[in-house]
Motif scaffolding. Structure first.
Motif, mmCIF file in Angstrom:
data_model
loop_
_atom_site.group_PDB
_atom_site.id
_atom_site.type_symbol
_atom_site.label_atom_id
_atom_site.label_comp_id
_atom_site.label_asym_id
_atom_site.label_seq_id
_atom_site.Cartn_x
_atom_site.Cartn_y
_atom_site.Cartn_z
ATOM 1 N N TRP A 205 62.470 -144.608 -26.396
ATOM 2 C CA TRP A 205 62.110 -145.718 -27.295
ATOM 3 C C TRP A 205 62.529 -145.393 -28.727
ATOM 4 O O TRP A 205 62.964 -146.277 -29.466
ATOM 5 C CB TRP A 205 60.605 -145.977 -27.229
ATOM 6 N N LEU A 206 62.383 -144.129 -29.106
ATOM 7 C CA LEU A 206 62.796 -143.745 -30.454
ATOM 8 C C LEU A 206 64.309 -143.829 -30.606
ATOM 9 O O LEU A 206 64.824 -144.318 -31.610
ATOM 10 C CB LEU A 206 62.340 -142.309 -30.744
ATOM 11 N N ALA A 207 65.004 -143.368 -29.554
ATOM 12 C CA ALA A 207 66.461 -143.325 -29.619
ATOM 13 C C ALA A 207 67.071 -144.716 -29.815
ATOM 14 O O ALA A 207 68.154 -144.858 -30.375
ATOM 15 C CB ALA A 207 67.018 -142.691 -28.348
ATOM 16 N N LEU A 208 66.334 -145.706 -29.377
ATOM 17 C CA LEU A 208 66.822 -147.081 -29.497
ATOM 18 C C LEU A 208 67.147 -147.445 -30.949
ATOM 19 O O LEU A 208 67.989 -148.280 -31.220
ATOM 20 C CB LEU A 208 65.712 -148.005 -28.961
ATOM 21 N N LEU A 209 66.454 -146.777 -31.888
ATOM 22 C CA LEU A 209 66.623 -147.130 -33.301
ATOM 23 C C LEU A 209 67.783 -146.401 -33.972
ATOM 24 O O LEU A 209 68.059 -146.623 -35.143
ATOM 25 C CB LEU A 209 65.334 -146.837 -34.080
ATOM 26 N N GLY A 210 68.417 -145.505 -33.226
ATOM 27 C CA GLY A 210 69.543 -144.788 -33.836
ATOM 28 C C GLY A 210 69.052 -143.885 -34.956
ATOM 29 O O GLY A 210 67.944 -143.341 -34.886
ATOM 30 N N PRO A 211 69.851 -143.752 -36.041
ATOM 31 C CA PRO A 211 69.473 -142.830 -37.121
ATOM 32 C C PRO A 211 68.120 -143.183 -37.737
ATOM 33 O O PRO A 211 67.417 -142.307 -38.246
ATOM 34 C CB PRO A 211 70.601 -143.004 -38.139
ATOM 35 N N ALA A 212 67.729 -144.438 -37.672
ATOM 36 C CA ALA A 212 66.457 -144.837 -38.289
ATOM 37 C C ALA A 212 65.260 -144.230 -37.569
ATOM 38 O O ALA A 212 64.144 -144.257 -38.087
ATOM 39 C CB ALA A 212 66.341 -146.364 -38.301
ATOM 40 N N ALA A 213 65.488 -143.648 -36.369
ATOM 41 C CA ALA A 213 64.371 -143.046 -35.624
ATOM 42 C C ALA A 213 63.683 -141.956 -36.431
ATOM 43 O O ALA A 213 62.484 -141.741 -36.304
ATOM 44 C CB ALA A 213 64.874 -142.482 -34.294
ATOM 45 N N SER A 214 64.453 -141.272 -37.282
ATOM 46 C CA SER A 214 63.855 -140.176 -38.063
ATOM 47 C C SER A 214 62.866 -140.719 -39.085
ATOM 48 O O SER A 214 62.082 -139.966 -39.654
ATOM 49 C CB SER A 214 64.952 -139.375 -38.757
ATOM 50 N N ARG A 215 62.936 -142.006 -39.346
ATOM 51 C CA ARG A 215 62.013 -142.626 -40.299
ATOM 52 C C ARG A 215 60.737 -143.134 -39.638
ATOM 53 O O ARG A 215 59.860 -143.671 -40.289
ATOM 54 C CB ARG A 215 62.686 -143.835 -40.973
ATOM 55 N N VAL A 216 60.679 -143.017 -38.320
ATOM 56 C CA VAL A 216 59.541 -143.585 -37.585
ATOM 57 C C VAL A 216 58.386 -142.596 -37.595
ATOM 58 O O VAL A 216 58.535 -141.447 -37.202
ATOM 59 C CB VAL A 216 59.958 -143.914 -36.132
ATOM 60 N N ARG A 227 55.890 -151.279 -31.068
ATOM 61 C CA ARG A 227 55.850 -151.335 -32.534
ATOM 62 C C ARG A 227 56.179 -149.960 -33.095
ATOM 63 O O ARG A 227 55.661 -148.953 -32.627
ATOM 64 C CB ARG A 227 54.475 -151.786 -33.027
ATOM 65 N N TYR A 228 57.036 -149.975 -34.092
ATOM 66 C CA TYR A 228 57.427 -148.725 -34.753
ATOM 67 C C TYR A 228 56.969 -148.826 -36.199
ATOM 68 O O TYR A 228 57.313 -149.784 -36.890
ATOM 69 C CB TYR A 228 58.950 -148.566 -34.776
ATOM 70 N N ARG A 229 56.231 -147.808 -36.611
ATOM 71 C CA ARG A 229 55.909 -147.746 -38.037
ATOM 72 C C ARG A 229 57.047 -146.989 -38.703
ATOM 73 O O ARG A 229 57.317 -145.832 -38.363
ATOM 74 C CB ARG A 229 54.579 -147.039 -38.229
ATOM 75 N N VAL A 230 57.720 -147.648 -39.633
ATOM 76 C CA VAL A 230 58.902 -147.058 -40.267
ATOM 77 C C VAL A 230 58.558 -146.741 -41.714
ATOM 78 O O VAL A 230 58.152 -147.621 -42.474
ATOM 79 C CB VAL A 230 60.097 -148.033 -40.202
ATOM 80 N N SER A 237 57.447 -149.202 -46.556
ATOM 81 C CA SER A 237 57.296 -149.088 -45.106
ATOM 82 C C SER A 237 57.308 -150.477 -44.470
ATOM 83 O O SER A 237 57.156 -151.502 -45.150
ATOM 84 C CB SER A 237 55.975 -148.382 -44.760
ATOM 85 N N LEU A 238 57.487 -150.491 -43.183
ATOM 86 C CA LEU A 238 57.370 -151.736 -42.445
ATOM 87 C C LEU A 238 57.065 -151.393 -40.986
ATOM 88 O O LEU A 238 57.183 -150.240 -40.564
ATOM 89 C CB LEU A 238 58.642 -152.585 -42.547
ATOM 90 N N VAL A 239 56.623 -152.389 -40.264
ATOM 91 C CA VAL A 239 56.406 -152.216 -38.831
ATOM 92 C C VAL A 239 57.443 -153.075 -38.109
ATOM 93 O O VAL A 239 57.538 -154.285 -38.342
ATOM 94 C CB VAL A 239 54.977 -152.650 -38.416
ATOM 95 N N LEU A 240 58.210 -152.419 -37.283
ATOM 96 C CA LEU A 240 59.227 -153.119 -36.522
ATOM 97 C C LEU A 240 58.645 -153.437 -35.150
ATOM 98 O O LEU A 240 58.015 -152.584 -34.527
ATOM 99 C CB LEU A 240 60.435 -152.199 -36.365
ATOM 100 N N GLU A 241 58.837 -154.655 -34.715
ATOM 101 C CA GLU A 241 58.201 -155.060 -33.454
ATOM 102 C C GLU A 241 59.250 -155.583 -32.471
ATOM 103 O O GLU A 241 60.067 -156.431 -32.822
ATOM 104 C CB GLU A 241 57.175 -156.155 -33.740
ATOM 105 N N HIS B 12 56.427 -135.898 -38.254
ATOM 106 C CA HIS B 12 55.491 -136.341 -39.278
ATOM 107 C C HIS B 12 54.070 -135.919 -38.973
ATOM 108 O O HIS B 12 53.143 -136.393 -39.585
ATOM 109 C CB HIS B 12 55.546 -137.866 -39.406
ATOM 110 N N ARG B 13 53.895 -135.049 -37.959
ATOM 111 C CA ARG B 13 52.541 -134.718 -37.501
ATOM 112 C C ARG B 13 52.096 -133.414 -38.133
ATOM 113 O O ARG B 13 52.652 -132.358 -37.856
ATOM 114 C CB ARG B 13 52.568 -134.584 -35.978
#
Ligand code: SF4
Lengths: 306, 298
Positions: A205-216, A227-230, A237-241, B12-13
């Protein structure tokens, strides 16, 4: 289309939503626990209408043990008040108000029939899809993100309709049982894909976001949404749904399996926000190969060794 | 705070190892049937499941009595082979141990040696090793007599995923449990007839009883063990997550110290799956729960 805090679309066509639990004052007042509530409701609606401030009206009626007979007549009252939509909602936690399915289902279906006769958009929540017959389309999908779940069904993993139907409220099951003799699962003809809920599954699920995954900072999965808290740093910040893909629900973008939206954007606005979410959405669209699935009831472990 | 199927990104943990013994990365994780599972979250900074056992022993005021013996088992039999259980019933708390015996060794004999300073085990019983799991119950009577009078032999059945449990002592053996293990959701068509064919609950007389025997809040487990005993039936909900565990502990009134510990350490227990057991029978028109058990790996 604007969104409320939870990311649900606010339909401006529905101006006001009111509770209407009875077709006459005593029944409604008892349900809401306020004498005179029915009369006040009628007066407020008349006043709003007279002032031209009621573009549209929707009514919500609880499906209670003491108002089942009245449900079709409530539709009549809703029509008289000018409602365009009527939703019948079974209680989820208040066991004392609950009635057994063999009483609620005929009453709800009669009320939905009455809706059609009076040209009102009829909806129902928290009733089993399999018992609604031709009215199953009126069932609004149940969103059960609580843990332990607030709903359950013995047949959930075997039933085609469990996409939209979460089964029976657990409070109902405690009072009336699982109703295996009454429910009519529409048996799936193909198995759910297997997954064992491992960290790798979350990694996917994290990988789906590509480089932005590191911001999750956190991922939350429930039956109807991921839902991803970014965290974009500097208080932004934002929540991606991600919700299951539809043809028509408003969305920022659609990937193979999902509608993509965002909510709760903080410290971001204008072009900056657009750039961020469009970049993430593009990453998801590029990576979503259709293999991820939101329904945890499909997330079943492999068989144990014999 | 996130709900089911949520995971915090470890990047982040913050890791805080202040409370309790920590989980280690290569440690095996297994359920009550000794079936291995992969932890749900990375184990760094998490708490070992046996922290619940020590807390339960503390809450019962029995830690001093049993910890040295349990540690000896941990050392002697080896981690990855032992399950502990805390059973609460009318007679107080019973501490249950289940030891895997995949190679059909003479486990009772090894245990006798390991526990010699504290207890004798099933005196006079010849250990034939003919069991897949060995069960031992520790309670006040055992502590008083410094002797475990009988042990339990769990023996795999001819049918897949069936077990028979025998209570065994030097005088002979007696069948005390018949167990069927099924996937909770996928095989409900197998489990349901077995649950309903009860000697202790009249499900046909009142269909709502099924909702109190098969508990919906725990149905989100991975496997169900359908157990038929002398005067009770029991269901083990195997593979529940920490949120289901919290619900179970509160619902069945486990000691507040244990509930508070589990609640306080929720984030550091969320890598684990848990096994809980609810025994039930009919009393008058009602379903009663004479015993509830929390299990974990030692
Ligand atoms: S069988 Fe269960 S999941 Fe399927 S429609 Fe009926 S209540 Fe819903």
């Amino acid at each position: 289309m604007p969104y409320d805090e939870d990311g649900d679309a606010i339909d401006l066509a529905v101006g006001v939503i009111v509770e209407l639990h009875g077709d006459e004052p005593a029944l409604h007042d008892r349900a809401v626990g306020r004498p005179g509530a029915f009369a006040r409701l009628e007066a407020v609606i008349a006043k709003l209408r007279a002032a031209g401030r009621l573009p549209a009206l929707a009514c919500e009626a609880s499906i209670r043990a003491d108002n089942l007979d009245a449900l079709p007549r409530i539709v009549g009252v809703a029509k008289r008040l000018g409602a365009e939509r009527c939703t019948f909602i079974a209680p989820v936690t208040e066991a004392a108000q609950m009635a057994p399915l063999d009483a609620t289902i005929p009453a709800v279906r009669e009320a939905l029939t009455r809706c059609r006769e009076l040209d009102i958009d009829g909806h129902v929540r928290h009733q089993p899809a399999c018992l609604l017959g031709g009215d199953a389309e009126a069932l609004e999908a149940t969103r059960d993100a609580s843990d332990p779940p607030a709903f359950a069904c013995l047949f959930a993993s075997r039933c085609e309709l469990s996409e939209r139907c979460a089964g029976l409220p657990t409070a109902y099951i405690h009072r009336f049982g699982w109703e295996p003799h009454r429910l009519q699962p529409v048996l799936r003809d193909s198995p759910w894909p297997r997954d064992d809920g491992s960290p790798e599954a979350f990694a996917a699920w994290l990988a789906l976001l590509g480089p932005a995954a590191s911001r999750v900072t956190a991922v939350e999965l429930d039956r109807l949404a991921a839902r991803y808290r970014v965290d974009l740093g500097r208080g932004r910040s934002l929540v991606l749904e991600l919700t299951p893909r539809t043809q028509d629900r408003p969305a920022l973008a659609r990937s193979r399996s999902f509608d993509i939206r965002y909510t709760k954007a903080t410290g971001l606005g204008g072009p900056g926000l657009a750039r961020v979410v469009e970049t993430i959405a593009a990453a998801i669209v590029a990576r979503d190969d259709g293999s991820l699935d939101l329904d945890p009831r499909r997330v079943l472990p492999p068989l144990p060794p014999a | 705070m996130y709900t089911r199927n949520s995971v915090e990104n470890p990047r982040h943990r913050p890791v805080d190892s202040a409370a309790g013994p920590g989980a280690s990365a290569g440690e095996p994780h297994f359920d009550l049937a000794f079936a291995p599972y992969r932890p749900l979250r990375p184990t760094a900074g998490k708490v070992r499941g046996d922290a619940l056992l020590w807390t339960a022993l503390d809450a019962a005021g029995e830690r001093e009595r049993w910890e040295p013996l349990l540690r000896a088992i941990q050392r002697g039999v080896g981690r990855g082979r032992t399950i502990w259980g805390a059973s609460r019933g009318d007679a107080g708390t019973t501490w249950r141990l289940r030891l895997a015996n995949p190679k059909r060794e003479h486990l009772i004999d090894s245990l006798r040696t390991a526990l010699e300073p504290w207890l004798t085990i099933a005196p006079g019983l010849a250990d034939d090793g003919a069991y897949d799991v060995l069960g031992i119950d520790l309670n006040t009577a055992v502590a008083t007599n410094r002797s475990v009078a009988s042990v339990k032999h769990h023996v795999r059945g001819a049918q897949p995923r069936t077990l028979t449990v025998w209570e065994v002592d030097s005088a002979g053996r007696r069948r005390v449990d018949e167990v069927l293990i099924v996937e909770a959701k996928r095989e409900i068509n197998v489990a349901l007839p077995r649950i309903k064919a009860s000697r202790v609950v009249d499900f046909a007389g009142d269909r709502s009883r099924l909702g109190r025997a098969l508990i919906p809040e725990l149905f989100a487990c991975r496997h169900v063990h359908v157990c038929r005993r002398d005067d009770v039936d029991a269901l083990v909900y195997s593979g529940i997550n920490v949120d289901h565990l919290l619900w179970f502990l509160a619902r069945f009134a486990f000691p507040p110290a244990l509930v508070d510990f589990a609640r306080g350490e929720r984030e550091r227990l969320d890598h684990l799956l848990f096994d809980v057991e609810v025994a039930y029978r009919q009393s008058g028109a009602a379903i009663v729960y004479p015993e509830t058990t929390l299990y974990g790996a030692l």
